[in-house]
Design a protein around this motif. Structure first.
Motif, PDB file in Angstrom:
ATOM      1  N   VAL A 238     -38.376   5.094 -25.527  1.00 44.18           N
ATOM      2  CA  VAL A 238     -39.800   5.394 -25.320  1.00 44.18           C
ATOM      3  C   VAL A 238     -40.237   6.659 -26.042  1.00 44.18           C
ATOM      4  O   VAL A 238     -41.439   6.942 -26.119  1.00 44.18           O
ATOM      5  CB  VAL A 238     -40.127   5.518 -23.817  1.00 44.18           C
ATOM      6  N   THR A 239     -39.282   7.417 -26.570  1.00 42.23           N
ATOM      7  CA  THR A 239     -39.663   8.621 -27.316  1.00 42.23           C
ATOM      8  C   THR A 239     -40.063   8.285 -28.751  1.00 42.23           C
ATOM      9  O   THR A 239     -40.595   9.144 -29.461  1.00 42.23           O
ATOM     10  CB  THR A 239     -38.513   9.646 -27.360  1.00 42.23           C
ATOM     11  N   ARG A 240     -39.793   7.054 -29.174  1.00 42.61           N
ATOM     12  CA  ARG A 240     -40.136   6.630 -30.536  1.00 42.61           C
ATOM     13  C   ARG A 240     -41.094   5.451 -30.469  1.00 42.61           C
ATOM     14  O   ARG A 240     -40.820   4.441 -29.810  1.00 42.61           O
ATOM     15  CB  ARG A 240     -38.881   6.197 -31.320  1.00 42.61           C
ATOM     16  N   LEU A 241     -42.222   5.582 -31.128  1.00 44.36           N
ATOM     17  CA  LEU A 241     -43.197   4.493 -31.147  1.00 44.36           C
ATOM     18  C   LEU A 241     -42.624   3.250 -31.798  1.00 44.36           C
ATOM     19  O   LEU A 241     -41.835   3.340 -32.745  1.00 44.36           O
ATOM     20  CB  LEU A 241     -44.436   4.910 -31.949  1.00 44.36           C
ATOM     21  N   GLN A 242     -43.021   2.096 -31.298  1.00 43.08           N
ATOM     22  CA  GLN A 242     -42.778   0.865 -32.019  1.00 43.08           C
ATOM     23  C   GLN A 242     -43.716   0.846 -33.235  1.00 43.08           C
ATOM     24  O   GLN A 242     -44.693   1.595 -33.285  1.00 43.08           O
ATOM     25  CB  GLN A 242     -43.082  -0.333 -31.118  1.00 43.08           C
TER      26      GLN A 242
ATOM     27  N   SER B 273     -41.834  11.079 -15.893  1.00 39.77           N
ATOM     28  CA  SER B 273     -40.657  11.928 -15.746  1.00 39.77           C
ATOM     29  C   SER B 273     -39.539  11.270 -14.962  1.00 39.77           C
ATOM     30  O   SER B 273     -38.406  11.710 -15.012  1.00 39.77           O
ATOM     31  CB  SER B 273     -41.044  13.255 -15.076  1.00 39.77           C
ATOM     32  N   SER B 274     -39.849  10.201 -14.203  1.00 40.21           N
ATOM     33  CA  SER B 274     -38.812   9.484 -13.468  1.00 40.21           C
ATOM     34  C   SER B 274     -39.311   8.082 -13.181  1.00 40.21           C
ATOM     35  O   SER B 274     -40.457   7.741 -13.452  1.00 40.21           O
ATOM     36  CB  SER B 274     -38.467  10.207 -12.163  1.00 40.21           C
TER      37      SER B 274
ATOM     38  N   GLY C 251     -46.470  12.387 -33.172  1.00 36.72           N
ATOM     39  CA  GLY C 251     -46.408  13.824 -32.930  1.00 36.72           C
ATOM     40  C   GLY C 251     -46.817  14.183 -31.513  1.00 36.72           C
ATOM     41  O   GLY C 251     -46.213  15.058 -30.876  1.00 36.72           O
ATOM     42  N   VAL C 252     -47.828  13.497 -30.980  1.00 36.66           N
ATOM     43  CA  VAL C 252     -48.278  13.771 -29.618  1.00 36.66           C
ATOM     44  C   VAL C 252     -47.275  13.216 -28.605  1.00 36.66           C
ATOM     45  O   VAL C 252     -47.024  13.832 -27.565  1.00 36.66           O
ATOM     46  CB  VAL C 252     -49.682  13.186 -29.388  1.00 36.66           C
ATOM     47  N   VAL C 253     -46.681  12.062 -28.907  1.00 35.52           N
ATOM     48  CA  VAL C 253     -45.637  11.506 -28.042  1.00 35.52           C
ATOM     49  C   VAL C 253     -44.448  12.454 -27.992  1.00 35.52           C
ATOM     50  O   VAL C 253     -43.858  12.681 -26.913  1.00 35.52           O
ATOM     51  CB  VAL C 253     -45.207  10.111 -28.532  1.00 35.52           C
ATOM     52  N   ASP C 254     -44.085  13.034 -29.132  1.00 38.84           N
ATOM     53  CA  ASP C 254     -42.998  14.010 -29.152  1.00 38.84           C
ATOM     54  C   ASP C 254     -43.299  15.161 -28.193  1.00 38.84           C
ATOM     55  O   ASP C 254     -42.410  15.612 -27.447  1.00 38.84           O
ATOM     56  CB  ASP C 254     -42.814  14.569 -30.570  1.00 38.84           C
TER      57      ASP C 254
ATOM     58  N   ARG D  56     -41.296  15.955 -24.675  1.00 40.24           N
ATOM     59  CA  ARG D  56     -40.618  17.246 -24.562  1.00 40.24           C
ATOM     60  C   ARG D  56     -40.919  17.877 -23.205  1.00 40.24           C
ATOM     61  O   ARG D  56     -40.039  18.432 -22.546  1.00 40.24           O
ATOM     62  CB  ARG D  56     -41.073  18.171 -25.687  1.00 40.24           C
ATOM     63  N   ILE D  57     -42.163  17.771 -22.770  1.00 40.74           N
ATOM     64  CA  ILE D  57     -42.572  18.348 -21.496  1.00 40.74           C
ATOM     65  C   ILE D  57     -41.986  17.565 -20.327  1.00 40.74           C
ATOM     66  O   ILE D  57     -41.615  18.133 -19.295  1.00 40.74           O
ATOM     67  CB  ILE D  57     -44.110  18.365 -21.392  1.00 40.74           C
ATOM     68  N   ALA D  58     -41.886  16.240 -20.495  1.00 38.09           N
ATOM     69  CA  ALA D  58     -41.448  15.370 -19.402  1.00 38.09           C
ATOM     70  C   ALA D  58     -39.959  15.438 -19.134  1.00 38.09           C
ATOM     71  O   ALA D  58     -39.497  14.988 -18.076  1.00 38.09           O
ATOM     72  CB  ALA D  58     -41.861  13.923 -19.700  1.00 38.09           C
TER      73      ALA D  58
END
Length: 243
Positions: free
Chosen positions: A160-164, A194-195, A233-236, A240-242
């Motif tokens: 989920v950290t990388r867009l399809q 986060s969970s 970039g926004v997903v990154d 990072r925060i999550a």
């Protein structure tokens, strides 16, 4: 009127003119915000405020990691500078969500526009409906509405950290709107959880608005690639925060 592929022309004629009840829309968005309580962040809040106040149509692109995402995005929108756009914010949603009458009423209030996806109806059958849907989106933007899209088209069941890879639909919407003389501003929205707990507060980060008028000579494919990079970039940032 039923939302069916065989009646796509009539369906999109309806949604070309359909207007939400703005009072009910704000109430529903507010209820979602109170219930879901997303943690909302920004990479450039001041610039987002200015983009909203400009009155120019926004093209909101969000990643798709859960079936909850449309409700989470709506809740985050209410808790963000996007709130004044409620009532003039349209959200693309898969056609099956319009089947149940009660659910359809809610989606219509939220500003839904149905999408007949190729994965559900086949490439050829959905192609003409797709062109009609693009036309509706552009005309709504010409009239001042903003459009929200989950351009991955389906939930990300992998990393989920990388867009399809994004479908070019969002690029076609941007391209056609720009050609129609619309000053389009892209706003990417990254969503993360986060969970797995239902009680966990989802996180939404809104990116720095991008004026797409400088890309009006680009092809739909090039616009799609640019949007993919900005959204990643926004997903990154939200992932990072999550963590």
């Amino acid at each position: 009127m039923d939302v069916e592929l065989t009646r796509s022309e009539a369906v999109y004629a309806h949604y070309l003119d359909h207007q939400q009840d703005r009072v009910r829309a704000k109430l529903m968005y507010g209820v979602l915000a109170a219930k879901i309580r997303p943690v909302v962040g920004f990479t450039a809040r001041d610039r987002l405020v200015r983009a909203v106040r400009s009155g120019k149509p926004l093209l909101v692109a969000a990643n798709h990691v859960s079936e909850r995402d449309p409700l989470v995005l709506a809740a985050a929108g209410f808790r963000s500078p996007l709130r004044p756009r409620i009532g003039h914010l349209r959200v693309l949603a898969k056609d099956e969500l319009f089947e149940d009458p009660e659910q359809r009423r809610k989606i219509d209030t939220l500003g839904g526009i149905p999408v007949f996806r190729q994965k559900d109806h086949g490439v050829r059958a959905a192609a003409e409906a797709g062109r009609q849907m693009f036309g509706v989106c552009v005309e709504r933007m010409v009239g001042g509405d903003s459009i929200a899209v989950f351009p991955e088209g389906t939930c990300n069941e992998g990393d989920v950290t990388r867009l399809q890879k994004l479908g070019t639909g969002i690029g076609h919407i941007a391209y056609r709107a720009l050609k129609a003389g619309v000053d389009v501003t892209l706003v990417s929205a990254g969503i993360a959880y986060s969970s797995e707990s239902d009680r966990a507060r989802p996180m939404v980060t809104f990116g720095d608005p991008v004026d797409l008028t400088g890309f009006k000579d680009e092809t739909p494919a090039a616009l799609t690639r640019m949007i993919q990079g900005d959204l990643q970039g926004v997903v990154d940032e939200v992932c990072r925060i999550a963590v």
